[in-house]
Design an enzyme around this catalytic site. Structure first.
Site, short mmCIF file in Angstrom:
data_model
loop_
_atom_site.label_atom_id
_atom_site.label_comp_id
_atom_site.label_asym_id
_atom_site.label_seq_id
_atom_site.Cartn_x
_atom_site.Cartn_y
_atom_site.Cartn_z
N GLY A 247 0.83 -1.21 0.00
CA GLY A 247 0.00 0.00 0.00
C GLY A 247 0.87 1.26 0.00
O GLY A 247 0.56 2.24 -0.68
N ASP A 248 1.96 1.22 0.76
CA ASP A 248 2.87 2.37 0.80
C ASP A 248 3.53 2.57 -0.56
O ASP A 248 3.72 3.71 -1.01
CB ASP A 248 3.96 2.14 1.86
CG ASP A 248 3.37 1.86 3.23
OD1 ASP A 248 2.25 2.34 3.49
OD2 ASP A 248 4.01 1.15 4.03
P1 ATP Z 1 -0.11 -2.45 3.36
O1 ATP Z 1 -0.95 -1.90 4.47
O2 ATP Z 1 0.50 -3.80 3.62
O3 ATP Z 1 0.91 -1.48 2.84
P2 ATP Z 1 -2.58 -2.17 1.82
O4 ATP Z 1 -3.63 -3.04 2.45
O5 ATP Z 1 -2.63 -0.72 2.05
O6 ATP Z 1 -1.13 -2.73 2.12
P3 ATP Z 1 -3.01 -3.65 -0.62
O7 ATP Z 1 -4.38 -3.44 -1.16
O8 ATP Z 1 -2.74 -4.94 0.08
O9 ATP Z 1 -2.60 -2.39 0.23
O10 ATP Z 1 -1.96 -3.59 -1.83
C1 ATP Z 1 -1.66 -2.45 -2.59
C2 ATP Z 1 -1.26 -2.88 -3.99
O11 ATP Z 1 -0.15 -3.79 -3.94
C3 ATP Z 1 -2.35 -3.64 -4.76
O12 ATP Z 1 -3.19 -2.73 -5.46
C4 ATP Z 1 -1.51 -4.51 -5.69
O13 ATP Z 1 -1.05 -3.75 -6.80
C5 ATP Z 1 -0.29 -4.85 -4.85
N1 ATP Z 1 -0.47 -6.13 -4.12
C6 ATP Z 1 -0.82 -6.30 -2.83
N2 ATP Z 1 -0.89 -7.62 -2.52
C7 ATP Z 1 -0.56 -8.29 -3.64
C8 ATP Z 1 -0.44 -9.68 -3.98
N3 ATP Z 1 -0.69 -10.64 -3.09
N4 ATP Z 1 -0.07 -9.99 -5.25
C9 ATP Z 1 0.18 -9.02 -6.15
N5 ATP Z 1 0.09 -7.71 -5.90
C10 ATP Z 1 -0.29 -7.34 -4.67
#
Ligand code: ATP
Length: 304
Positions: A247-248
């Site tokens: 997400g970051d």
């Molecule tokens: P975090 O809090 O761990 O930083 P988040 O929950 O804010 O993450 P996510 O929605 O998990 O953000 O992920 C952000 C982006 O990263 C997604 O839009 C995707 O592009 C990529 N991503 C995350 N998890 C995966 C995965 N398992 N496989 C491929 N891409 C992923």
């Protein structure tokens, strides 16, 4: 605002109520803001990291950032910056997270004055993570207002009450990036299970005046709302090694492309490419730029 030294200990088995010894130790500057900063630097954007640092641990963070030439200008506080411990054992990860220092009203005022001097040096701001104890929950809203007065857009990645306050303020952030859980929590509704449900959630008046709402959906990519139009962003199948910090990295991609004045499609593609590249690496807040074009060209953006 509340960075940490992330300490990683690896032990074969974690034994309770006795001594555990390890030689596998890592100590790195951590926290969401620093993940964003690192990935922005890798993407090729000039970046300046700021926030609060105190004591020996704060000095250690600065030293490590200087070592990798990550430009930084933190405001010094009296109390010690925190450590966050992750113990890797038996395929599990047990974490002990310090709450961190409590900030005094004088330090908060000092930071805001410091922040205003930095405004002259930047053309876009990203804010990530939660606020330390003692700080006003309105701090991000105040920062957004000061930035808007200087015509500087702010991308905000936080959750809960801090996010709600920033969205209810007169001056809105230009972009927010909740994940599905954060979005549902913010609206006080269950997580959406279909694109239609998600779109309905994004039509909440709470998001009026926010230029971009990008909901990241993990391995399913993202759904974004920009100027009343919805975009579904899909990613190719990849070998995800460690999605922590994805997400970051997405925020870094958004900031990089928005600052360069790229098209809507390119902004969204850069964002999920950076997130996906992070998920493909073991290291948190790290992307391998050699794979950038391959992933970028495989990402699709579709109006929905
Ligand atoms: P975090 O809090 O761990 O930083 P988040 O929950 O804010 O993450 P996510 O929605 O998990 O953000 O992920 C952000 C982006 O990263 C997604 O839009 C995707 O592009 C990529 N991503 C995350 N998890 C995966 C995965 N398992 N496989 C491929 N891409 C992923």
């Amino acid at each position: 605002m509340n960075p940490a030294v992330d300490i990683g200990y690896t032990v074969e088995t974690l034994k309770m109520d006795t001594v555990n010894r390890t030689q596998k130790v890592s100590k790195t500057p951590g926290g969401k803001g620093l993940n964003v900063s690192r990935v922005l630097k890798q993407l090729g954007s000039p970046v300046l990291a700021t926030g609060l640092l105190g004591g020996h641990i704060g000095a250690f963070i600065k030293e490590k950032l200087d070592e990798v030439a990550l430009e930084n200008n933190f405001y010094p506080i009296q109390s010690e910056t925190r450590n966050c411990i992750a113990i890797l054992h038996e395929g599990l990860q047990t974490e002990i997270l310090e709450a961190g220092p409590t900030i005094t009203p004088e330090e908060q005022a000092g930071f805001l004055a410091h922040f205003e001097t930095l405004l002259k040096e930047v053309d876009l701001i990203t804010i990530s993570g939660s606020l330390p104890a003692g700080m006003d929950e309105t701090l991000y809203a105040t920062i957004i207002e000061k930035a808007a007065k200087a015509s500087i857009p702010v991308l905000l990645d936080t959750s809960g009450k801090t996010l709600k306050i920033a969205l209810e303020a007169a001056t809105k952030p230009v972009l927010i990036k909740p994940n599905q859980e954060e979005l549902a929590g913010l609206l006080g509704v269950p997580e959406a299970t279909t694109v239609e449900e998600l779109k309905k959630q994004l039509n909440s008046p709470l998001f009026d005046g926010v230029d971009w709402v990008v909901v990241s959906l993990g391995s399913k990519g993202a759904l974004a709302k920009h100027e009343g139009v919805f975009y579904q962003v899909s990613i190719p199948k990849v070998n995800a090694v460690n999605p922590v910090g994805s997400g970051d990295s997405t925020i870094a991609g958004l900031a990089h492309a928005i600052a360069k004045g790229e098209s809507v499609e390119s902004i969204l593609k850069t964002a999920v490419t950076a997130g996906t590249l992070n998920a493909m690496e073991a290291q948190t807040g790290f992307i391998n730029m050699e794979n950038f074009d391959t992933i970028f060209n495989a990402v699709t953006v579709e109006k929905v």
